[in-house]
Enzyme design. Structure first.
Site, PDB file in Angstrom:
ATOM      1  N   GLU A 201      -3.444  -6.295  -9.602  1.00 20.27           N
ATOM      2  CA  GLU A 201      -2.087  -6.060  -9.097  1.00 20.27           C
ATOM      3  C   GLU A 201      -1.136  -7.022  -9.798  1.00 20.27           C
ATOM      4  O   GLU A 201      -1.408  -8.218  -9.883  1.00 20.27           O
ATOM      5  CB  GLU A 201      -2.050  -6.243  -7.571  1.00 20.27           C
ATOM      6  CG  GLU A 201      -2.991  -5.270  -6.853  1.00 20.27           C
ATOM      7  CD  GLU A 201      -3.162  -5.570  -5.367  1.00 20.27           C
ATOM      8  OE1 GLU A 201      -2.411  -6.420  -4.838  1.00 20.27           O
ATOM      9  OE2 GLU A 201      -4.045  -4.968  -4.736  1.00 20.27           O
TER      10      GLU A 201
ATOM     11  N   GLU B 141      -3.797 -13.323  -3.820  1.00 17.98           N
ATOM     12  CA  GLU B 141      -2.746 -12.319  -3.987  1.00 17.98           C
ATOM     13  C   GLU B 141      -1.554 -12.557  -3.067  1.00 17.98           C
ATOM     14  O   GLU B 141      -1.311 -11.798  -2.123  1.00 17.98           O
ATOM     15  CB  GLU B 141      -3.312 -10.908  -3.768  1.00 17.98           C
ATOM     16  CG  GLU B 141      -4.100 -10.700  -2.488  1.00 17.98           C
ATOM     17  CD  GLU B 141      -4.498  -9.251  -2.309  1.00 17.98           C
ATOM     18  OE1 GLU B 141      -3.621  -8.373  -2.399  1.00 17.98           O
ATOM     19  OE2 GLU B 141      -5.683  -9.002  -2.058  1.00 17.98           O
TER      20      GLU B 141
ATOM     21  N   HIS C 135       0.815  -1.218   0.000  1.00 15.07           N
ATOM     22  CA  HIS C 135       0.000   0.000   0.000  1.00 15.07           C
ATOM     23  C   HIS C 135       0.848   1.267   0.000  1.00 15.07           C
ATOM     24  O   HIS C 135       0.405   2.315   0.456  1.00 15.07           O
ATOM     25  CB  HIS C 135      -0.933  -0.002   1.217  1.00 15.07           C
ATOM     26  CG  HIS C 135      -1.898  -1.140   1.229  1.00 15.07           C
ATOM     27  ND1 HIS C 135      -2.582  -1.533   2.362  1.00 15.07           N
ATOM     28  CD2 HIS C 135      -2.303  -1.976   0.236  1.00 15.07           C
ATOM     29  CE1 HIS C 135      -3.364  -2.560   2.069  1.00 15.07           C
ATOM     30  NE2 HIS C 135      -3.207  -2.843   0.789  1.00 15.07           N
TER      31      HIS C 135
END
Length: 487
Positions: free
Chosen positions: A346, A442, A316
């Site tokens: 992503e 992820e 982040h």
């Protein structure tokens, strides 16, 4: 002559020409001929005590600008039906969809004997009403009873909350002219509408959204619920975890638009280009595509995190002005926001070239990613999925470089609201996957600076859990075969 009677618990500054007089508490009688409508007005009325403070309006046989000012200042609540309500909630969802959501909440309230529910979070107000508010330090709410639903919004938004509060959902506006008028609105909807003054009220609230200060104010203004509030934050999270067909269609659209954002990132990548320019190019592409979905959609919160080099170490990390260099590891993160719903793409990329050490780590992460996608099926337990993927990393000596869980839910959420914590792929989560859930896969590894292959490696796909398996709705390719960008 106009008589002004100011009584109890406020400060009033009265101006006339060059003279002024300030009154704080007590009782004051002011008399003056106000035939000239411009020569007298009131500023700064502030309540100093609780709900019992009084402010008596001017007594006048004729209307004056002074009377209008005093009426204005005394108004705590109002309705602003400015314009026509949105035909679709959030510009997306149908009447039957929104009715079903409220029916599910009311069914839960009935089972728990709740007289009313006060929702205060971004995600729940958006989910149950179609209105996504802009807090800016002010409280907002949605009060639901068995017969009525009403959003509570600040006067600064004027008629927009009314237009976005879908269908049967009403809207009540509170002003800033007196402190804590929000709770006056709550009392209006919870106590007066239920004709429950002085009676015990069983009220549902979101414990994870109500601070101690706000909870105390709620009990001050609505003492009927004191000691009789029930958390609905966790139960509503479980309601949101199972997606409807309309939600799944929105999320599929979001995944498609995230792929467009990813392609825009790749298009903008080049030597010497700063991170923020790549991110801007991606975000603009996604917003333009979102705008095509519905003529009544609000465009807010869509963003891109594009990181390079050492900046890839955190998932982040914000965008910076760092310029892309040959051999850089890159992290592409595209987040289209549609009607308050989050989707994401992503990917790990490299610019121009990639070392053997980096290829080895990248391929290991991709192996875990592929196996994780295979495990996202109904009946599998979140914690068990995490533990199996841990074993793959451990066998390669890489488990210590893992930085967070393997995936999470999607829906009415963003980076500042709505995390559905019971549907995360972590060792401490026992939730069993069910049809209608939407989950990401992820995995991420971060290799510290100074080590071979340094940087953050992450892939991210979105899967819809179905009766007999799952469908991957992310189309952007991953891995070294596709994502070494050469120009």
């Amino acid at each position: 002559m106009v008589q002004l009677h100011v009584e109890l618990n406020f400060t009033c500054c009265v101006y006339s020409g060059r003279q002024s007089r300030s009154v704080r508490g007590g009782v004051c009688i002011c008399q003056k001929d106000f035939s000239n409508k411009a020569d007298f007005f009131v500023m700064n009325i502030r309540r100093l005590a609780g709900p019992g403070g009084n402010f008596l309006l001017p007594l006048s046989p004729r209307r004056s600008s002074f009377t209008e000012s005093m009426n204005f200042a005394a108004q705590a609540l109002k309705k602003i039906p400015n314009g026509v309500k949105s035909r679709l909630a959030g510009g997306i969802f149908s009447a039957s969809e929104m009715d079903a959501r409220l029916a599910t909440l009311r069914d839960y309230m009935g089972k728990k004997d709740l007289d009313a529910t006060l929702l205060t979070s971004y995600h729940n107000i958006n989910y149950f009403s179609g209105f996504l508010y802009c807090g800016f330090g002010r409280p907002y709410g949605l009060v639901v009873t068995q017969d009525k639903a009403s959003t509570i919004s600040a006067n600064i938004d004027y008629g927009q909350p009314y237009r976005r509060s879908y269908g049967e959902t009403d809207n009540i506006v509170y002003t800033d002219w007196k402190k804590d008028n929000f709770y006056t609105a709550v009392r209006e909807l919870v106590v007066k509408d239920l004709k429950a003054e002085g009676k015990k009220i069983r009220l549902g609230i979101e414990h994870d959204s109500m601070s101690i200060e706000r909870s105390e104010k709620l009990e001050d203004f609505v003492p009927e619920c004191k000691g009789n509030t029930v958390d609905v934050g966790v139960p509503t999270m479980h309601i949101r975890m199972i997606k409807s067909e309309e939600e799944i269609q929105l999320i599929k659209n979001g995944a498609r638009i995230a792929d467009i954002g990813g392609a825009a990132c790749v298009e903008a990548i080049d030597e010497g280009v700063p991170e923020h320019e790549v991110a801007l190019h991606s975000t603009q592409a996604m917003i333009r595509e979102i705008a095509k979905i519905s003529p009544d959609i609000e465009l807010m919160d869509t963003w891109t995190w594009f990181q390079s080099g050492i900046n890839t170490d955190g998932a982040h990390n914000p965008v910076t002005t760092r310029k892309i260099e040959k051999g850089d590891i890159l992290s592409l993160n595209c987040f289209p926001m549609i009607a308050g719903y989050y989707t994401a793409l992503e990917r790990t990329l490299f610019f121009d070239s990639c070392s053997d050490a980096s290829i080895k780590i990248w391929e290991a992460n991709c192996e875990v990613h592929r196996r994780g996608i295979e495990l996202l099926k109904p009946g599998n337990r979140c914690g068990d999925i995490a533990r199996e993927l841990n074993e793959i990393f451990a066998s390669k000596g890489l488990l210590q470089y893992r930085t967070f869980g393997y995936g999470h839910s999607f829906g009415s959420l963003c980076h500042y609201y709505g995390r559905e914590a019971a549907l995360e792929l972590r060792e401490d989560i026992d939730t069993v996957l069910e049809p209608g859930m939407v989950v990401s896969m992820e995995p991420m590894l971060t290799i510290p600076e100074g080590h071979p292959g340094a940087g953050g490696y992450r892939e991210h796909d979105i899967l819809v859990i179905e009766e007999k398996g799952s469908t991957n709705i992310t189309g952007f390719p991953f891995g070294p075969e596709y994502n070494i960008v050469r120009k």
